[in-house]
Design a protein around this motif. Structure first.
Motif, mmCIF file in Angstrom:
data_model
loop_
_atom_site.group_PDB
_atom_site.id
_atom_site.type_symbol
_atom_site.label_atom_id
_atom_site.label_comp_id
_atom_site.label_asym_id
_atom_site.label_seq_id
_atom_site.Cartn_x
_atom_site.Cartn_y
_atom_site.Cartn_z
ATOM 1 N N ALA A 130 -12.339 123.164 -11.723
ATOM 2 C CA ALA A 130 -13.692 122.620 -11.868
ATOM 3 C C ALA A 130 -14.153 122.686 -13.319
ATOM 4 C CB ALA A 130 -14.659 123.396 -10.970
ATOM 5 N N LEU A 131 -13.820 123.791 -13.991
ATOM 6 C CA LEU A 131 -14.207 123.945 -15.398
ATOM 7 C C LEU A 131 -13.544 122.877 -16.260
ATOM 8 C CD1 LEU A 131 -15.643 125.527 -17.614
ATOM 9 C CD2 LEU A 131 -13.661 127.040 -17.732
ATOM 10 N N ILE A 132 -12.274 122.597 -15.994
ATOM 11 C CA ILE A 132 -11.561 121.567 -16.756
ATOM 12 C C ILE A 132 -12.208 120.198 -16.543
ATOM 13 C CG2 ILE A 132 -9.393 120.280 -16.892
ATOM 14 C CD1 ILE A 132 -7.945 122.919 -16.384
ATOM 15 N N ILE A 133 -12.591 119.900 -15.294
ATOM 16 C CA ILE A 133 -13.226 118.608 -14.988
ATOM 17 C C ILE A 133 -14.557 118.488 -15.731
ATOM 18 C CG2 ILE A 133 -14.298 117.230 -13.163
ATOM 19 C CD1 ILE A 133 -12.154 118.359 -11.258
ATOM 20 N N VAL A 134 -15.352 119.562 -15.699
ATOM 21 C CA VAL A 134 -16.647 119.555 -16.389
ATOM 22 C C VAL A 134 -16.455 119.347 -17.886
ATOM 23 C CG1 VAL A 134 -18.630 120.964 -17.039
ATOM 24 C CG2 VAL A 134 -17.839 120.943 -14.674
ATOM 25 N N MET A 135 -15.506 120.078 -18.477
ATOM 26 C CA MET A 135 -15.280 119.963 -19.913
ATOM 27 C C MET A 135 -14.710 118.595 -20.289
ATOM 28 S SD MET A 135 -16.565 122.486 -21.314
ATOM 29 C CE MET A 135 -16.104 121.841 -22.914
ATOM 30 N N ALA A 136 -13.934 117.996 -19.387
ATOM 31 C CA ALA A 136 -13.416 116.646 -19.642
ATOM 32 C C ALA A 136 -14.565 115.643 -19.702
ATOM 33 C CB ALA A 136 -12.425 116.253 -18.550
ATOM 34 N N ILE A 137 -15.545 115.808 -18.826
ATOM 35 C CA ILE A 137 -16.711 114.922 -18.823
ATOM 36 C C ILE A 137 -17.526 115.125 -20.098
ATOM 37 C CG2 ILE A 137 -18.885 114.396 -17.658
ATOM 38 C CD1 ILE A 137 -17.486 115.162 -15.014
ATOM 39 N N VAL A 138 -17.746 116.395 -20.468
ATOM 40 C CA VAL A 138 -18.496 116.698 -21.692
ATOM 41 C C VAL A 138 -17.791 116.117 -22.912
ATOM 42 C CG1 VAL A 138 -19.280 118.554 -23.206
ATOM 43 C CG2 VAL A 138 -19.550 118.772 -20.733
ATOM 44 N N ALA A 139 -16.464 116.273 -22.964
ATOM 45 C CA ALA A 139 -15.692 115.756 -24.097
ATOM 46 C C ALA A 139 -15.796 114.236 -24.178
ATOM 47 C CB ALA A 139 -14.229 116.184 -23.966
ATOM 48 N N ALA A 140 -15.689 113.564 -23.019
ATOM 49 C CA ALA A 140 -15.780 112.104 -22.993
ATOM 50 C C ALA A 140 -17.148 111.631 -23.464
ATOM 51 C CB ALA A 140 -15.499 111.591 -21.577
ATOM 52 N N LEU A 141 -18.211 112.298 -22.993
ATOM 53 C CA LEU A 141 -19.569 111.932 -23.405
ATOM 54 C C LEU A 141 -19.771 112.193 -24.900
ATOM 55 C CD1 LEU A 141 -21.627 113.332 -20.384
ATOM 56 C CD2 LEU A 141 -21.159 110.929 -20.913
ATOM 57 N N SER A 142 -19.214 113.312 -25.373
ATOM 58 C CA SER A 142 -19.361 113.690 -26.776
ATOM 59 C C SER A 142 -18.705 112.665 -27.695
ATOM 60 C CB SER A 142 -18.756 115.076 -27.007
ATOM 61 O OG SER A 142 -18.877 115.465 -28.347
ATOM 62 N N LEU A 143 -17.460 112.299 -27.386
ATOM 63 C CA LEU A 143 -16.741 111.331 -28.221
ATOM 64 C C LEU A 143 -17.349 109.941 -28.103
ATOM 65 C CD1 LEU A 143 -13.012 112.396 -27.715
ATOM 66 C CD2 LEU A 143 -14.508 112.870 -29.657
ATOM 67 N N THR A 144 -17.775 109.569 -26.896
ATOM 68 C CA THR A 144 -18.392 108.255 -26.703
ATOM 69 C C THR A 144 -19.665 108.137 -27.521
ATOM 70 O OG1 THR A 144 -17.502 108.078 -24.457
ATOM 71 C CG2 THR A 144 -19.372 106.670 -25.011
ATOM 72 N N ARG A 145 -20.422 109.229 -27.572
ATOM 73 C CA ARG A 145 -21.685 109.224 -28.319
ATOM 74 C C ARG A 145 -21.458 108.939 -29.797
ATOM 75 N NH1 ARG A 145 -24.953 113.817 -30.572
ATOM 76 N NH2 ARG A 145 -27.013 112.991 -30.943
ATOM 77 N N VAL A 146 -20.464 109.613 -30.391
ATOM 78 C CA VAL A 146 -20.258 109.436 -31.826
ATOM 79 C C VAL A 146 -19.557 108.116 -32.140
ATOM 80 C CG1 VAL A 146 -18.029 110.626 -31.951
ATOM 81 C CG2 VAL A 146 -19.558 110.641 -33.935
ATOM 82 N N LEU A 147 -18.693 107.652 -31.231
ATOM 83 C CA LEU A 147 -17.945 106.427 -31.496
ATOM 84 C C LEU A 147 -18.777 105.166 -31.290
ATOM 85 C CD1 LEU A 147 -14.491 107.375 -29.898
ATOM 86 C CD2 LEU A 147 -15.094 107.304 -32.324
#
Length: 253
Positions: free
Chosen positions: A11-28
Motif C-alpha cells: 500500500a505504501l508503494i502504491i501511495v508513493m507511486a501516486i505522489v511521485a506521478a503527481l509531483s513529476l506531472t506538476r513540474v513537467l
C-alpha cells in the motif's frame, strides 16, 4: 486473513507511486516561470562559445555575446542579440560538464530545455538504480521501487527539473562511481572525474575513494579533470593555466 506485514508495504508503494506521478506531472506541465531553466542557461549559453572556438569561461567573465547569426540544428536562426534572456551566463562547473552539455547549444533555447528535461528524467532513473545498488536493494524489489518513488517526490528533484541544474548529472556520476569503485575502478574513476566538475557537491566522494584506497580510480578522476582543462584550452586557443585561473575567479564569485 491477509498478513498486514505484506499489505502495508504494498500500500505504501502504491501511495508513493501516486505522489511521485503527481509531483513529476506538476513540474513537467508547469508553464514558464522566473526560474525556468535558469541554471541550465548557464551551460547552454557558454556552449555557444565552445562551438565558436572561444573560451566560455573568459566570455562569461567578460560578459561577451556569441557571434551572430547562429544556425541551430532544429531550424531556428538567431540574427539579433542579445540571446541570454537576462538569465545566468556564468558556468560554475568545470570543463568536463561544460563540454558534455555543449552539444545542447546546437539546439535553440526552447528545444534545448525540453531535451535537457528528458535527459534529467533519465538521470533520475540512473540515480535511483545507483542508490539501490549501494544499499544492496534490487531495483524492482519493494525497497528499490520505494526508493525511486521517494526520489521522484522530493521538492529538490522538482527544483532540479524546473531550473535545469546539473545536480542530477553530477550526483548520478558520483553514485555510479561509488557503486562501481570496488569492482571497476577505471570506470568508476571516469564517473568520479565527471562528478568532480561540481566539486561543492561531490568532493566527499573523492575523500571516500582515498579512504578506501581506490588510488587508481582517484588518479583517473584527476586525469579526467586535467583532460577537460587541456581540451577547453585547445578549443579556446588559450593556456591551461588561464582556464584554471578562470575557475578560481568564478569560484570566488
Amino acid at each position: 486473513m491477509r498478513d498486514p506485514k505484506r499489505i502495508l508495504p504494498t500500500a505504501l508503494i502504491i501511495v508513493m507511486a501516486i505522489v511521485a506521478a503527481l509531483s513529476l506531472t506538476r513540474v513537467l506541465t508547469k508553464g514558464p516561470t522566473d526560474v525556468s531553466g535558469i541554471d541550465f542557461h548557464a551551460y547552454w549559453y557558454p556552449g555557444h562559445f565552445v562551438w565558436q572556438r572561444a573560451d566560455p569561461y573568459a566570455a562569461a567573465l567578460e560578459r561577451r555575446e556569441p557571434n551572430l547569426p547562429i544556425f541551430y540544428l532544429d531550424g531556428t536562426v538567431t540574427i539579433q542579440g542579445p540571446i541570454h534572456r537576462g538569465l545566468s551566463t556564468l558556468p560554475t562547473n568545470t570543463a568536463p560538464v561544460v563540454l558534455i552539455l555543449a552539444p545542447l547549444s546546437r539546439l535553440s533555447w526552447p528545444v534545448a530545455t525540453r531535451v535537457w528535461t528528458v535527459i534529467n528524467l533519465g538521470l533520475l532513473l540512473v540515480t535511483a538504480l545507483a542508490l539501490a545498488r549501494l544499499l544492496d536493494h534490487k531495483p524492482l524489489s519493494r525497497r528499490g521501487l520505494l526508493l525511486f518513488f521517494v526520489l521522484c517526490s522530493l521538492i529538490a528533484t522538482r527544483e532540479v527539473l524546473e531550473t535545469g541544474q546539473t545536480s542530477l548529472l553530477t550526483l548520478a556520476c558520483m553514485l555510479l562511481a561509488l557503486a562501481l569503485g570496488a569492482e571497476r575502478q577505471s570506470v568508476a574513476g571516469i564517473f568520479l572525474g565527471i562528478a568532480l566538475s561540481r566539486y561543492s557537491l561531490t568532493f566527499p566522494a573523492a575523500l571516500y575513494f582515498l579512504y578506501k584506497r581506490w588510488y587508481r580510480g582517484l588518479g583517473i578522476s584527476v586525469g579526467v579533470q586535467c583532460l577537460g582543462v587541456l581540451v577547453m584550452a585547445a578549443i579556446g586557443k588559450t593556456s591551461p593555466q588561464k582556464i584554471v585561473s578562470e575557475y578560481i575567479q568564478i569560484m570566488l564569485k
